[in-house]
Design an enzyme around this catalytic site. Structure first.
Site, PDB file in Angstrom:
ATOM      1  N   ARG A  29     -12.307   8.097   4.256  1.00  0.00           N
ATOM      2  CA  ARG A  29     -13.590   7.586   3.759  1.00  0.00           C
ATOM      3  C   ARG A  29     -14.638   7.506   4.863  1.00  0.00           C
ATOM      4  O   ARG A  29     -15.822   7.676   4.624  1.00  0.00           O
ATOM      5  CB  ARG A  29     -13.354   6.208   3.118  1.00  0.00           C
ATOM      6  CG  ARG A  29     -14.561   5.584   2.467  1.00  0.00           C
ATOM      7  CD  ARG A  29     -14.206   4.282   1.760  1.00  0.00           C
ATOM      8  NE  ARG A  29     -13.438   4.504   0.550  1.00  0.00           N
ATOM      9  CZ  ARG A  29     -12.184   4.104   0.352  1.00  0.00           C
ATOM     10  NH1 ARG A  29     -11.534   3.463   1.303  1.00  0.00           N
ATOM     11  NH2 ARG A  29     -11.556   4.345  -0.774  1.00  0.00           N
ATOM     12  N   TYR A  30     -14.208   7.181   6.068  1.00  0.00           N
ATOM     13  CA  TYR A  30     -15.107   7.063   7.217  1.00  0.00           C
ATOM     14  C   TYR A  30     -14.726   8.127   8.248  1.00  0.00           C
ATOM     15  O   TYR A  30     -13.555   8.483   8.374  1.00  0.00           O
ATOM     16  CB  TYR A  30     -14.981   5.681   7.856  1.00  0.00           C
ATOM     17  CG  TYR A  30     -15.244   4.532   6.919  1.00  0.00           C
ATOM     18  CD1 TYR A  30     -16.538   4.126   6.616  1.00  0.00           C
ATOM     19  CD2 TYR A  30     -14.186   3.835   6.340  1.00  0.00           C
ATOM     20  CE1 TYR A  30     -16.771   3.057   5.774  1.00  0.00           C
ATOM     21  CE2 TYR A  30     -14.409   2.762   5.493  1.00  0.00           C
ATOM     22  CZ  TYR A  30     -15.706   2.384   5.206  1.00  0.00           C
ATOM     23  OH  TYR A  30     -15.928   1.324   4.365  1.00  0.00           O
TER      24      TYR A  30
ATOM     25  N   ARG B  47     -11.697   7.226  10.980  1.00  0.00           N
ATOM     26  CA  ARG B  47     -10.438   6.592  10.609  1.00  0.00           C
ATOM     27  C   ARG B  47      -9.981   7.045   9.235  1.00  0.00           C
ATOM     28  O   ARG B  47     -10.789   7.435   8.389  1.00  0.00           O
ATOM     29  CB  ARG B  47     -10.555   5.070  10.645  1.00  0.00           C
ATOM     30  CG  ARG B  47     -11.677   4.478   9.809  1.00  0.00           C
ATOM     31  CD  ARG B  47     -12.037   3.101  10.357  1.00  0.00           C
ATOM     32  NE  ARG B  47     -13.069   2.420   9.611  1.00  0.00           N
ATOM     33  CZ  ARG B  47     -14.380   2.602   9.796  1.00  0.00           C
ATOM     34  NH1 ARG B  47     -14.806   3.497  10.676  1.00  0.00           N
ATOM     35  NH2 ARG B  47     -15.267   1.909   9.105  1.00  0.00           N
TER      36      ARG B  47
ATOM     37  N   CYS C 295       5.690  -3.171  -2.588  1.00  0.00           N
ATOM     38  CA  CYS C 295       5.281  -4.372  -1.867  1.00  0.00           C
ATOM     39  C   CYS C 295       6.361  -5.436  -2.030  1.00  0.00           C
ATOM     40  O   CYS C 295       7.167  -5.385  -2.965  1.00  0.00           O
ATOM     41  CB  CYS C 295       3.962  -4.915  -2.406  1.00  0.00           C
ATOM     42  SG  CYS C 295       2.548  -3.799  -2.240  1.00  0.00           S
TER      43      CYS C 295
ATOM     44  N   CYS D 143       0.353  -8.753  -6.164  1.00  0.00           N
ATOM     45  CA  CYS D 143      -0.759  -9.659  -6.432  1.00  0.00           C
ATOM     46  C   CYS D 143      -1.392  -9.294  -7.769  1.00  0.00           C
ATOM     47  O   CYS D 143      -1.585  -8.114  -8.072  1.00  0.00           O
ATOM     48  CB  CYS D 143      -1.793  -9.560  -5.313  1.00  0.00           C
ATOM     49  SG  CYS D 143      -1.108  -9.875  -3.666  1.00  0.00           S
TER      50      CYS D 143
ATOM     51  N   CYS E 156      -4.565  -7.031  -7.488  1.00  0.00           N
ATOM     52  CA  CYS E 156      -4.477  -5.859  -6.613  1.00  0.00           C
ATOM     53  C   CYS E 156      -5.361  -4.712  -7.098  1.00  0.00           C
ATOM     54  O   CYS E 156      -5.317  -4.332  -8.265  1.00  0.00           O
ATOM     55  CB  CYS E 156      -3.032  -5.382  -6.548  1.00  0.00           C
ATOM     56  SG  CYS E 156      -2.798  -3.902  -5.538  1.00  0.00           S
TER      57      CYS E 156
ATOM     58  N   ARG F 118      -4.998  -1.686  -6.228  1.00  0.00           N
ATOM     59  CA  ARG F 118      -4.150  -0.496  -6.429  1.00  0.00           C
ATOM     60  C   ARG F 118      -3.048  -0.775  -7.441  1.00  0.00           C
ATOM     61  O   ARG F 118      -2.008  -0.127  -7.436  1.00  0.00           O
ATOM     62  CB  ARG F 118      -3.539  -0.045  -5.098  1.00  0.00           C
ATOM     63  CG  ARG F 118      -4.553   0.528  -4.120  1.00  0.00           C
ATOM     64  CD  ARG F 118      -3.878   1.311  -3.004  1.00  0.00           C
ATOM     65  NE  ARG F 118      -4.884   1.861  -2.104  1.00  0.00           N
ATOM     66  CZ  ARG F 118      -5.033   1.511  -0.831  1.00  0.00           C
ATOM     67  NH1 ARG F 118      -4.221   0.621  -0.302  1.00  0.00           N
ATOM     68  NH2 ARG F 118      -5.974   2.052  -0.085  1.00  0.00           N
TER      69      ARG F 118
ATOM     70  N   ASP G  46     -12.347  -6.558  -6.367  1.00  0.00           N
ATOM     71  CA  ASP G  46     -12.633  -5.218  -6.873  1.00  0.00           C
ATOM     72  C   ASP G  46     -12.496  -5.173  -8.396  1.00  0.00           C
ATOM     73  O   ASP G  46     -11.848  -6.028  -9.014  1.00  0.00           O
ATOM     74  CB  ASP G  46     -11.674  -4.211  -6.240  1.00  0.00           C
ATOM     75  CG  ASP G  46     -11.895  -4.065  -4.743  1.00  0.00           C
ATOM     76  OD1 ASP G  46     -13.052  -3.878  -4.339  1.00  0.00           O
ATOM     77  OD2 ASP G  46     -10.915  -4.170  -3.986  1.00  0.00           O
TER      78      ASP G  46
ATOM     79  N   ASP H  96     -16.542  -3.617  -1.538  1.00  0.00           N
ATOM     80  CA  ASP H  96     -16.127  -2.222  -1.482  1.00  0.00           C
ATOM     81  C   ASP H  96     -16.824  -1.497  -2.623  1.00  0.00           C
ATOM     82  O   ASP H  96     -16.548  -1.747  -3.797  1.00  0.00           O
ATOM     83  CB  ASP H  96     -14.605  -2.104  -1.623  1.00  0.00           C
ATOM     84  CG  ASP H  96     -14.012  -1.135  -0.626  1.00  0.00           C
ATOM     85  OD1 ASP H  96     -14.651  -0.091  -0.409  1.00  0.00           O
ATOM     86  OD2 ASP H  96     -12.945  -1.416  -0.070  1.00  0.00           O
TER      87      ASP H  96
ATOM     88  N   LYS I 287     -17.296   0.050   2.444  1.00  0.00           N
ATOM     89  CA  LYS I 287     -17.606  -1.379   2.396  1.00  0.00           C
ATOM     90  C   LYS I 287     -19.042  -1.629   2.843  1.00  0.00           C
ATOM     91  O   LYS I 287     -19.558  -0.934   3.719  1.00  0.00           O
ATOM     92  CB  LYS I 287     -16.660  -2.167   3.302  1.00  0.00           C
ATOM     93  CG  LYS I 287     -15.211  -2.128   2.874  1.00  0.00           C
ATOM     94  CD  LYS I 287     -14.352  -2.926   3.846  1.00  0.00           C
ATOM     95  CE  LYS I 287     -12.889  -2.825   3.462  1.00  0.00           C
ATOM     96  NZ  LYS I 287     -12.368  -1.440   3.642  1.00  0.00           N
TER      97      LYS I 287
END
Length: 370
Positions: free
Chosen positions: A102-103, A106, A115, A119, A122, A124, A285, A322, A329
């Site tokens: 995305r950047y 990185r 996981c 959560c 989440c 994702r 999100d 985001d 972000k």
């Protein structure tokens, strides 16, 4: 290069992790009258509550902030307009499996799809959990490494998923070595919840795997409520920091969990006490079925303004959104500076004058009136 099976993870306490709605009901963490709805939620979104998190839940408190994060709710079956299975645009910025670029400097390297806990908010949630197809094969792993090698602008690789600390220490050490062998990769950042939700996994072997010659490791810890930072969690984090690995925090602003200034203050102080620098406070999100946990940007801005006057700069995270569609972000915290409007206030000689709001809410002119 070492050959590794990324689809295999280790489990320290998996036998005691609660994964079925009936188990949650049996432990008194959900009502038997909700069982049908919870089974429908679990059929779509993964459920896992570690013993450490289950022990923190007060079953007599219907608004318990730990339960709101991990115990499924029938509200997850409601999809609001604008919610999206890929709310931050991972797919739009994924040139090949396992990589999100995305950047410029990185990349995200998504190693595993599992996981320790799942959560309820989440972003994702449509992509992670048992049976999902996002775990990397050896071929996909090799292709991802080749991509990173071919892009010399990549300075930082962020290991995410799923949770990369679900990998066995030996496998994680092999991955760290593979990345550190790429000359232009100088930083390896690991995003994890494990030190909080399953701190026994942070063994001496795991900590040793995090350190690698040729690159600097950072660990970003996700926690949302001060109760998550138990004695065991603090000890796990201390082991990481004592090994020379710096840590930062990530939290999500969640309705009924941490959307009041006293809770945020306690959380940020707890991070700093653990030698973890508060980094990001995320606006929730637009993941499907998460509207009941999302606060508003305006409320987040108010909380950040209140936090500014209550805790030191060490305790200040950046409130970020985001942007949907993969656009990255953006800081969305409150603004303390505006240009003075009137002619008498607006200029001092050739210099523009500003209104500045202090932490008490009082307005001052800068430069001050002569």
């Amino acid at each position: 290069m070492n050959r590794i099976n990324l689809t295999s993870v280790t489990s320290v306490t998996s036998a005691a992790t609660l994964r079925e709605p009936a188990e949650l009901v049996g432990r008194g963490l959900a009502a038997v009258t909700d069982l049908g709805d919870l089974e429908r939620v679990a059929a779509r979104y993964a459920v896992a509550v570690t013993p450490e998190m289950a022990a923190l839940i007060d079953p007599d408190d219907p608004a318990d902030p730990i339960a709101r994060q991990f115990i499924p709710s029938a509200e997850e079956l409601v999809r609001e307009p604008g919610e999206n299975p890929d709310p931050i645009g991972d797919f739009a910025r994924s040139p090949l499996q396992g990589i999100v670029h995305r950047y410029p400097d990185r990349v995200l390297f998504k190693l595993v799809h599992v996981c320790a806990v799942y959560c309820r908010f989440c972003f994702r949630r449509e992509m992670v959990g048992p049976g999902k197809s996002t775990a990397l094969s050896q071929g996909a792993y090799d292709n991802a490494l080749a991509y990173i090698r071919a892009h010399s602008e990549i300075w930082e690789v962020i290991l995410t998923g799923g949770d990369p600390l679900m990998l066995a220490p030996r496998r994680l050490a092999e991955i760290m070595a593979d990345l550190a062998a790429i000359g232009h990769v100088r930083i390896i950042r690991i995003h994890t919840r494990v030190p909080v939700v399953e701190p026994r996994r942070i063994s001496a072997e795991m900590i040793a795997a995090l350190r690698v010659a040729g690159a600097t490791t950072w660990v970003a810890l996700h926690a949302n409520h001060p109760r998550e930072l138990t004695g065991a969690a603090r000890a796990a984090c201390a082991g990481i920091v004592d090994a020379g690995i710096p840590m930062v925090s990530q939290s999500v602003l969640l309705r009924g969990v941490n959307d009041d200034v006293a809770t945020l203050e306690a959380l940020m102080r707890a991070f700093v006490e653990c030698r973890i620098k508060p980094y990001y406070l995320h606006h929730g999100d637009l993941a499907p079925g998460t509207a009941h946990l999302r606060s508003t940007i305006e409320h987040g801005q108010q909380l950040m303004q209140s936090l500014r006057g209550r805790v030191s700069g060490l305790c200040q995270p950046e409130f970020v959104l985001d942007i949907p569609g993969g656009h990255g972000k953006a800081p969305v915290g409150p603004s303390y500076l505006s240009q003075a409007n009137s002619t008498s206030e607006g200029e001092v000689g050739a210099e523009t004058r500003y209104r500045v709001v202090d932490y008490c809410g009082d307005v001052h002119l800068y430069p001050p009136t002569p």
